[in-house]
Each structure stands twice: as C-alpha cells, then as structure tokens.
Design an enzyme around this catalytic site. Structure first.
Site, PDB file in Angstrom:
ATOM      1  N   ASP A 103       7.954  -2.999  -3.314  1.00 44.56           N
ATOM      2  CA  ASP A 103       7.955  -3.327  -1.900  1.00 44.56           C
ATOM      3  C   ASP A 103       6.645  -2.642  -1.134  1.00 44.56           C
ATOM      4  OD1 ASP A 103      10.425  -4.223  -2.018  1.00 44.56           O
ATOM      5  OD2 ASP A 103      11.184  -2.740  -0.686  1.00 44.56           O
ATOM      6  N   HIS A 255       7.871   1.414  -5.104  1.00 42.16           N
ATOM      7  CA  HIS A 255       6.813   0.942  -4.042  1.00 42.16           C
ATOM      8  C   HIS A 255       5.522   1.091  -4.688  1.00 42.16           C
ATOM      9  CE1 HIS A 255      10.367   2.146  -1.662  1.00 42.16           C
ATOM     10  NE2 HIS A 255       9.718   1.510  -0.848  1.00 42.16           N
TER      11      HIS A 255
END
Length: 783
Positions: A103, A255
C-alpha cells in the site's frame, strides 16, 4: 513676457483619438496575458498542493461505527469483494497461497527496492497505488507493470472515502485511473480503501462506497494478515505478523511507502524465503480470483473454498484473458473508464489491468505532464522566492544604512557643494492640455527665491494651455515667462525645444502639474558648484494624498523613491531624475544628444546618458516639489505601465555601459544590476510570494504564514517610518500601509508583468497624457 508662435499645424484630435484607441486595443490582450500567466502559476501551485494533500486533504479516519447494514456474509467473508450481477460476493485466498500486497506507493526510495526483491525471488506483487504518487513518479509504475506486477487504486489523495461526497469519490477514482493511464498505459479494476483492514471492519458509512464502486466494476480488496510494518516493530515482528496460521492462504499487507520502510526492505526477502520453505506459493489478487472462479462448482458464498471445492454458478477464466468475466467472475459490461473488456491477451498476472486507449490515454499523459511541470516549477520557484526574499530584506537593510549615512553627510553644518550658485537659471515646463494645473505651477514659480526664467513649451495642447499661461503670467506680474507653442510631438521634443531656447547654463525641468516650494530651485541648483555634477534629482512629493490611492502613492514616493535615491546617490549610480523636479547643465544635455525619444522613460534615459557622458548625478533632498499623482486606478495603471516599460527600454538601450569604464561603467556594473534586480526581477516574483502566503494560510499553517507576513510587514513599516522621519513627514499615512500591501502592491506587480510581456512581444507605447484635476495648489496648502 514674450511669446513664440507655433511652427506648423497642430495634430488633429481625431487622429490622436484613433491612435490612442488602437494602442488601447493592443494593450488589452497583453493585460489578459499577464493575468493568465499569474493564474497559470497559481494553478500549478494548487496542483502541487493537491498532489501533496495540502489542498483538499482530509485527515479524518472513521472508527467505531456500526455495521448493522452490512451483510453478514460480507463481514465474515474473504478479503476479495466483488458485486457479480449486483450481488455482493467475497472470495478467499486458497490454502498455502499468499497474495502479497503493498500500500501507499509508489515511493522513489522504497518501491524500487521492493520491486528488486520481488524480481530476485520471482514473486509477483499487487500494489495499491496512491494516484498523486503515481503522477509524481510515473516511471516507477511503468517498471512495476512491465515486471509483471499488478496494480490497484488506493485513491488519489489517500482519504477515508466514507467521509467524502459521491462526487469526491468519483474524482478520487477517475484521477487515479488517469494517472495510471499516463504512467503505464493501463487502467485497473482493483481497489483498496485507505485505512481499511479485514472485511469485518466494514461499517454502515463505508459500505455504500463499496457498493457504488462495485456497481462501477471495481473489486475491493481487504487483508487477512497485516504485517504491521508501518509501526516499525522490528524485522522479526513484521515476519511473524505477516505469517498466516495453520497453512491458510492470505492476502498479506506490507507498505512500500508512507514513511521510513527500511525494516520492510529487510524483512521482505526473509519472509519470502520462509513462506516458500513452508510450501507456500505467491500470486496476485486477480490470480486468486481466477483460481477460485475456475474451481469446479465454486460457490461464491463468501466462505473459504479449498482447491477443487464444488459450487454453482462459477465463471470460467482462462489464462491470458483479461475480459471482465475472467477478472471478476462473471460480471458484465461495467468496466471503469469504459476502456476495458476488450479481451486483449496479456500476462495472466495482469488480468485486472485494462489497456488505456483514446481519450483516457491522452488525458492521462496530459495529467502526468502537468504534474511534471508542477514538480519542477514549484520547487524552483520556492528556491527563487527564498533568494528574492533574502534580496529584499538585504535591500531594506542596505537602504537603511546608506540612507542614514547620506542624511548625516548632507546635513552636516560643514557640508558644502562649493561656492553658492546665485546666477539665474532656466525653468522648462513641458505642457500638454494642462489648463487645470498650469496656473498653480506659475504661482509657485513666482515665489521662487532664486532668479529664474520660465519657458513653457506647449506641446500642441487643445485646451488653451498657452492662453491660460499668458493670462496667469500677466495676473502675477511675471515678466520672465516665455510660452513656446509647437506641434504635438511628445514630451522629449518639448523639453529639447526648451533646452535649445534656454538663456542660461543650468536648466531646471518640471512637469506642468507640479508646484515648487519657494526655495526648491535654489536648493536644486546648489550641487552644480561641484564641476563634476551634471544633473541633480529633486525630492518629488505627492500633493493629492488625501485619498486612499493618493496616500498609497505618498508612501511609495517617500519610501520607495526618495529612500532609494539616497542609496543610489552614495553609490554614485542614480538611475532616474524625476520628471517632476530635476536640473541639468545645459551643455551636458546637449553633449549627450538631448532628451531622447527612443524610450518612454525619457527621465531615466537622460539620467543614464549623463552617467555615460562622464557626469556625476546626485540627489538633493531639500529641493521639494509637489506633484499631482493619478487619482484613479486606470490612470495609475497607465502611468506606471509607461514608467516600467520605459525603464526596460532605457536599460536595454544603454546595456553597453556594462563594459564601459569610468562613471558609465560604474552605473552599468552597479546601478543597472540593482535596478534590474529590485525594479524588475523582484517585483515580477513578488506576486508569487503573496500567492504562497495565501496558499500557506489556507492549506498549510495559518498561524505560521500570518506571522511570517506580519514580520515582513513590520520590516517594511520600520523602513517606511525611517524614511518618513528623514523627510519629516507625518506618520499617520503609514496606517494605510497594510492595505497598500494587500491591494496597491498587487496592482503594481501586474503592471510590471504587463510591461515585461509588452517588452518581450515587441510592443510600443505612445507618450500618454494623464487626466489632471488641478487639486495640487501652492506648497503651503499641502505641506
């Protein structure tokens, strides 16, 4: 009193009106261009702020909301949510399978390192990208897709969509799709909401958003297992958090952006090796969907399906198919942006991608180009504005120091220019339609304490200026006035006519709307006791200062003009002798060719010419004149436009002074750079300082931006107060200075930008006559 008749016919007013109308028509496009230029720069700044979530950013994150309206099968289902035929369906990742998701990217530091690791271990990833980051780093996304990874949307500005309007949701999705189209030539059907986790976190506020996006053809993706790498708990904790229990499959969250990700980079290869050793395989989200939907009899009930589980109604997805059916398990038609569903053959791991074509592709490339421009422009402007800010503060400091030195030097009791000048001098008054003012001008000259002859050069006036001048001279009993009439030829020609007709070796030049104090001429000519002095600048003051516009100009004259002249005087590089009050050696004027018609700023032109002729130009603060400043914004614009443009013409005309020696070279290497920096470059960039300030107040930190603006205003007020003290002016006018900074200054910036555009486009202007009211009477009435 003697008179000289006109030599030739006066120009017809109708012809002048046509020329003025034509000139006005030519200026309008340049004004519009100046405004468009400022608007474009403002738009670039707003775009950059939007990309950085400073404009339109929303940091709210919803927690603890009820989920009573969300179907139980969704809350208890797998991490992949589709709406097949309008029916909510969830899919789970098969056992011993990892869908590795990332993400918040792309990030120029961390994303390339993640991609390198995935390529090294031959593992695909699904990256949920923030559109603003995609538009800023398009090459990373292009590499990501080319290497076989899959991408999804993580909104454009990373906002919680449950707080946003339907229009904002659509905009977040569409802009990210355009960014993907411009960066990698694709769009996508995958979506992950910022701040989302497992499906059981869906609430009554976010559920309508997922339904709406599902109707638009999007597949919403959640997680089974969160590595919590964003918390930076340590490498071992990250690996432990990302590991599914009991051999189950999982959509695993990492991430690749959003903060410092060194622990993620260290943990990722260890995690991949660990999971492979445990018998896990890695795939993408669309790979999971294809495998589940291809399973015979897949039920689509939302419960985890083991490989080969039976169920009804499943759609078959064949490898290499990117049609909507293959990617979403049987839904039809409703593909984001209308660009998908074409069935092109691509790598199976890119099954969620659609080739961007047509308008979407070109709009995407335009977005990337605009963002690239903003990414280069705003930082460059920021650095430039810092330099300008330092230069402006430095200028204020230099002005204060040099003005103080100038004041002390010129006001010492022992200071003298030399033997007092007592011989008569000639006062030249060029006049064009000055019926409102010329009588007051003569009244002030009648009180002169210095012997003078007055030469009024009527430059083709159509309002009986000549007759009014003669009548006023008779009424005042003045026998030292000559009125010369000439065909309308412009102010420089009128002044040259006056210089040729002058009887004395020193000529004083003044405007027809100006009044002198009784000792103004005497004070003005005293510096000519020094044989090196060729010209003297007087102290021009605004007489009609009782209006807002007049008060603003009064502050500008005292601070911006006279304080500057003190500085330039000490540096021996005076750029301009004001047309309202200046004096010259007649021989010096004739020696340099007289007043030139080459530029619109004949006063600046002749001043520089004096330097180039080897003469010294000085400032005499005690020689005061009161002039009528423009009384309307339109008149003010016309005057300053001519001044600014004329100054640029004069500097360009005398550019060779940069390589000259002596006084000419001193002006070229000291005065000219100062004028260019502080009268052209700095003001051109100054509007951006104000735009940055407003931008910061609204979108960044209001208090800090306001304090910075007040600090700069305080510095300017301090300089202005000192200038008022030196000129013995009343401080009450400084109450208008904050408003001057907010309104008047902006207009002056636009005038300068307008002038720059005119210069760059090769435009020309005529000598423009301002409308006078005659409200400036005797000096005693305004002092």
């Amino acid at each position: 009193m003697t008179t000289t008749s006109s030599r030739g016919r006066r120009r017809a007013p109708t012809r002048m009106s046509r020329a003025a109308g034509k000139a006005s028509a030519l200026q309008k496009p340049r004004v519009i261009l100046a405004l468009l230029l400022l608007l474009a720069l403002t738009s670039v700044m707003l775009l950059d702020g939007y990309l950085r979530a400073e404009v339109g950013g929303d940091q709210r994150v919803r927690t603890g909301a009820s989920a009573g309206k969300v179907p139980e099968k969704v809350l208890d289902g797998g991490p992949i949510l589709t709406f097949q035929g309008g029916q909510a369906t969830t899919l789970s990742v098969p056992d011993k399978t990892i869908a590795l998701t990332f993400d918040d990217g792309p990030n120029p530091t961390w994303t390339p390192q993640v991609l390198k690791i995935l390529q090294e271990y031959d593992v695909p990833g699904t990256f949920f990208l923030v559109g603003s980051m995609v538009s800023r780093y398009p090459s990373i996304v292009e590499d990501m897709v080319e290497e076989g990874n899959e991408v999804g949307i993580h909104t454009f500005t990373h906002v919680d969509l449950s707080y946003q309007s339907e229009a904002r949701v659509d905009r977040e999705m569409e802009q990210t799709q355009l960014a993907l189209a411009g960066a990698a030539g694709i769009t996508t059907t995958l979506f992950r909401a910022p701040y989302s986790s497992e499906t059981d976190a869906i609430d009554n506020y976010s559920w309508p958003v997922y339904e709406e996006l599902g109707e638009d053809g999007y597949t919403s993706v959640f997680v089974d297992t969160d590595s919590d790498d964003w918390k930076k708990p340590g490498v071992s904790k990250i690996i432990e958090g990302a590991t599914p229990e009991d051999g189950k499959g999982a959509s695993v969250l990492f991430h690749d952006a959003g903060g410092e990700r060194s622990q993620t980079i260290e943990a990722l290869p260890k995690y991949i090796k660990k999971m492979k050793a445990a018998g896990y395989t890695f795939t993408t989200i669309s790979g999971v969907m294809q495998e589940q939907n291809a399973a015979p009899g897949a039920s689509g009930t939302g419960q985890p399906q083991a490989p080969g589980a039976a169920g009804a109604g499943a759609a078959t997805a064949t490898e290499g198919t990117t049609g909507t059916e293959g990617a979403t398990g049987g839904q039809s038609g409703n593909v984001p942006n209308g660009e998908g569903g074409t069935g092109q053959s691509v790598n199976r791991l890119q099954a969620a991608h659609r080739e961007a074509t047509g308008v979407t592709l070109y709009e995407g490339k335009a977005l990337i180009a605009a963002v690239t421009l903003a990414e280069w422009t705003v930082p460059t402007l920021s650095v430039g504005l810092m330099i300008v800010g330092v230069a402006v503060i430095g200028r204020f400091g230099m002005m204060l120091i040099l003005a103080r030195r100038h004041y002390r030097k010129r006001n010492k009791r022992r200071f003298s220019w030399g033997p007092a000048i007592t011989r008569p001098v000639s006062v030249i008054v060029p006049a064009y339609n000055e019926k409102e003012c010329i009588a007051n001008t003569l009244k002030s000259l009648a009180k002169s304490t210095h012997p003078i002859e007055i030469i009024i050069v009527d430059d083709g006036s159509t309002d009986n200026t000549s007759e009014i001048s003669r009548e006023a001279a008779r009424d005042l009993g003045m026998t030292n006035v000559r009125v010369i009439r000439q065909e309308n030829a412009g102010k420089p020609a009128a002044l040259n006519n006056g210089v040729r007709s002058a009887s004395y070796d020193i000529v004083v030049m003044m405007d027809g709307d100006t009044v002198f104090e009784p000792d103004a001429v005497h004070q003005l000519v005293q510096p000519f006791a020094d044989p090196k002095v060729g010209a003297v600048a007087g102290n021009a003051k605004v007489g009609n200062r009782d209006t807002i516009i007049g008060a603003w100009q009064h502050i500008e004259y005292v601070m911006g003009f006279n304080l500057d002249r003190r500085m330039y005087d000490l540096l021996r590089c005076m750029p301009t002798i004001p047309g309202a009050i200046g004096a010259f050696r007649r021989e010096a004027v004739l020696e340099v060719g007289g007043m030139s018609e080459d530029t619109l700023a004949e006063d600046t032109d002749i001043t520089i010419a004096m330097h180039r002729g080897g003469w010294q130009v000085v400032y005499q603060e005690h020689a005061k004149a009161w002039t009528e400043a423009p009384g309307s914004l339109k008149q003010l614009w016309s005057q300053r436009y001519r001044w600014s443009y004329g100054t640029m013409q004069a500097l360009w005309k005398h550019r060779k002074s940069l390589t000259d020696k002596g006084p000419s070279g001193r002006f070229g290497r000291v005065g000219m750079p100062l004028v260019v920096l502080f009268q052209i470059i700095t003001p051109v960039f100054a509007p951006l300082i104000d735009v940055f300030t407003i931008y910061s107040m609204i979108f960044v930190d209001f208090q800090a931006a306001l304090l910075a603006w007040l600090a700069v205003l305080g510095v300017q007020l301090g300089c202005a107060a000192y200038a008022f003290r030196l000129d013995r002016e009343k401080y009450r006018y400084l109450l208008m200075m904050p408003l001057q900074q907010l309104a008047y200054r902006q207009m002056m910036y636009l005038v300068l930008i307008h002038s720059c555009i005119t210069a760059l486009t090769g435009g020309r202007l005529r000598w423009q006559k301002l409308k006078r009211t005659g409200e400036v009477g005797t000096p005693a009435g305004v002092s």
